[in-house]
Write a protein that holds these residues in place. Structure first.
Motif, PDB file in Angstrom:
ATOM      1  N   ALA A  41       0.900  -1.420  -0.306  1.00  0.00           N
ATOM      2  CA  ALA A  41       0.122  -0.217  -0.038  1.00  0.00           C
ATOM      3  C   ALA A  41       0.905   1.312  -0.243  1.00  0.00           C
ATOM      4  CB  ALA A  41      -1.080   0.072   0.859  1.00  0.00           C
ATOM      5  N   PHE A  42       2.183   1.482   0.612  1.00  0.00           N
ATOM      6  CA  PHE A  42       2.985   2.480   0.740  1.00  0.00           C
ATOM      7  C   PHE A  42       3.478   2.687  -0.895  1.00  0.00           C
ATOM      8  CE2 PHE A  42       4.988   1.892   4.866  1.00  0.00           C
ATOM      9  CZ  PHE A  42       4.159   2.086   5.782  1.00  0.00           C
ATOM     10  N   GLY A  43       3.290   1.964  -1.806  1.00  0.00           N
ATOM     11  CA  GLY A  43       3.762   1.775  -3.502  1.00  0.00           C
ATOM     12  C   GLY A  43       2.627   2.453  -3.543  1.00  0.00           C
ATOM     13  N   ALA A  44       1.578   1.987  -4.073  1.00  0.00           N
ATOM     14  CA  ALA A  44       0.333   2.243  -4.949  1.00  0.00           C
ATOM     15  C   ALA A  44      -0.045   3.725  -3.685  1.00  0.00           C
ATOM     16  CB  ALA A  44      -1.262   1.655  -3.831  1.00  0.00           C
ATOM     17  N   TYR A  45      -0.016   4.035  -2.732  1.00  0.00           N
ATOM     18  CA  TYR A  45      -0.889   5.701  -2.795  1.00  0.00           C
ATOM     19  C   TYR A  45       0.976   6.118  -2.743  1.00  0.00           C
ATOM     20  CZ  TYR A  45      -4.286   4.672   0.586  1.00  0.00           C
ATOM     21  OH  TYR A  45      -5.311   4.127   1.151  1.00  0.00           O
ATOM     22  N   ALA A 102      10.098   3.398   0.623  1.00  0.00           N
ATOM     23  CA  ALA A 102       9.673   3.821   1.782  1.00  0.00           C
ATOM     24  C   ALA A 102       9.188   2.026   2.088  1.00  0.00           C
ATOM     25  CB  ALA A 102       8.080   4.668   1.835  1.00  0.00           C
ATOM     26  N   ALA A 103       9.023   1.657   1.496  1.00  0.00           N
ATOM     27  CA  ALA A 103       8.523   0.063   1.244  1.00  0.00           C
ATOM     28  C   ALA A 103       9.923  -0.366   2.444  1.00  0.00           C
ATOM     29  CB  ALA A 103       7.631  -1.021   0.502  1.00  0.00           C
ATOM     30  N   GLY A 104      10.944  -0.418   1.498  1.00  0.00           N
ATOM     31  CA  GLY A 104      12.175  -1.289   1.416  1.00  0.00           C
ATOM     32  C   GLY A 104      12.102  -0.156   3.492  1.00  0.00           C
ATOM     33  N   ALA A 132      12.928  -7.325   0.552  1.00  0.00           N
ATOM     34  CA  ALA A 132      11.078  -7.976   0.520  1.00  0.00           C
ATOM     35  C   ALA A 132      10.220  -6.482   0.573  1.00  0.00           C
ATOM     36  CB  ALA A 132      10.711  -8.455   1.876  1.00  0.00           C
ATOM     37  N   GLY A 133      10.773  -5.641   1.134  1.00  0.00           N
ATOM     38  CA  GLY A 133       9.929  -4.719   1.476  1.00  0.00           C
ATOM     39  C   GLY A 133       9.810  -3.450   0.344  1.00  0.00           C
ATOM     40  N   ALA A 134      10.688  -3.890  -0.049  1.00  0.00           N
ATOM     41  CA  ALA A 134      11.087  -2.590  -1.099  1.00  0.00           C
ATOM     42  C   ALA A 134       9.983  -3.789  -2.803  1.00  0.00           C
ATOM     43  CB  ALA A 134      12.780  -2.546  -1.676  1.00  0.00           C
ATOM     44  N   GLY A 157       3.479  -2.314  -5.643  1.00  0.00           N
ATOM     45  CA  GLY A 157       2.271  -1.285  -5.418  1.00  0.00           C
ATOM     46  C   GLY A 157       1.790  -0.571  -6.420  1.00  0.00           C
ATOM     47  N   ALA A 158       3.478   0.591  -6.026  1.00  0.00           N
ATOM     48  CA  ALA A 158       3.596   1.456  -7.264  1.00  0.00           C
ATOM     49  C   ALA A 158       3.140   1.638  -8.833  1.00  0.00           C
ATOM     50  CB  ALA A 158       4.943   2.516  -7.284  1.00  0.00           C
TER      51      ALA A 158
END
Length: 288
Positions: A44-48, A71-73, A196-198, A204-205
């Motif tokens: 969701a971080f990437g999507a927003y 941010a996700a990373g 993994a977060g990245a 998401g983006a």
């Protein structure tokens, strides 16, 4: 069969997107032995980021991808720090902590961006359709298939061919040996969770123009990613790829035409896979 051609292509696009998300989830489990239920929030971080930064230009889209991925990373690395006190406590404690983080972070995202799904602007050249086997098909989805396939290939090369990938796979097999070589297994785990977060933020983006950016986005993606990881074998990148394509096809072909069958197709297959692994009929995974 012609009526199912475009949904089948959609299934490939959705499946490859799920693979990018699930690959991070399966690496986190296979290497870090972490069951991360906040992974959908990182998506969701990437999507927003895409929703708020992208204004239809190539530069803004690239910036949104960069910001969402970073941010996700960072979120993945912070989760690794939060999980340190739970070392040796088992997956239930990890699940409870990461689920709590997901609830808090999801609430904050809703407070910041609202309860409605946000539109995402893409460059005009991608915001059009083109002819595909006699049908019109969105260019952005074709571009997503290409980019996601390149990410999948690059991830496979990194895990299997690079020095960093060697340490990742070695950590799965023998953490003590990795420590004897002068590399901290904790550093490897933190790096893997950040990576993994990245991957989740990147997905998401890139996937926001298709899936959207809203309060339920992260939960939906997390649920399907967990199905992919279970079907593919916990920790198996190749298995996750095959399972992700299968889930994508189920979501785009079976769900619209036979909605009552789709949940059984997903969760029935997951139950069968778990039962087969319990009896040794399928590999259990846990290898990057």
């Amino acid at each position: 069969m012609d009526a199912y051609l475009i949904p089948a292509v959609d299934g490939v696009a959705y499946g490859l997107l799920l693979f990018v998300v699930a690959a991070g989830l399966t690496l986190a489990f296979g290497v870090g032995d972490v069951l991360n239920l906040a992974h959908g929030t990182l998506f969701a971080f990437g999507a927003y980021a895409a929703a708020k930064i992208s204004d239809g230009s190539w530069g803004s889209l690239a910036l949104a991808v960069l910001v969402g991925t970073a941010a996700a990373g960072l979120g993945g690395a912070l989760l690794s720090v939060l999980l340190v006190p739970l070392a040796g406590r088992g997956h239930l404690a990890q699940a409870l902590l990461t689920f709590g983080v997901a609830l808090v972070a999801g609430d904050r995202l809703t407070a910041l961006f609202g309860k409605d799904d946000l539109p995402i602007a893409v460059p005009p050249v991608l915001d059009r359709s083109m002819d595909l086997f006699g049908h019109t098909y969105p260019r952005y989805r074709l571009a997503l298939i290409l980019v996601a396939a390149l990410i999948a290939a690059g991830l496979g090369l990194i895990v299997t061919r690079s020095r960093a990938g060697n340490f990742v796979r070695a950590t799965v097999d023998d953490r003590d040996m990795v420590a004897m070589l002068g590399v901290s297994p904790m550093t490897v785990r933190t790096s893997v969770l950040a990576g993994a977060g990245a991957l989740a933020g990147l997905a998401g983006a890139l996937g926001a123009p298709i899936i959207g950016a809203g309060p339920r986005t992260g939960d939906q993606v997390l649920l399907l990613s967990l199905v992919v990881v279970v079907l593919g074998g916990m920790g198996s990148i190749a298995g996750a790829l095959v399972a992700a394509i299968a889930v994508g096809e189920i979501q785009n072909i079976i769900a619209p035409n036979w909605p009552a069958v789709a949940p059984f197709a997903l969760f029935g297959a997951m139950a069968i896979a778990l039962a087969a692994r319990a009896r040794g009929l399928l590999p259990s995974g846990r290898s990057a």
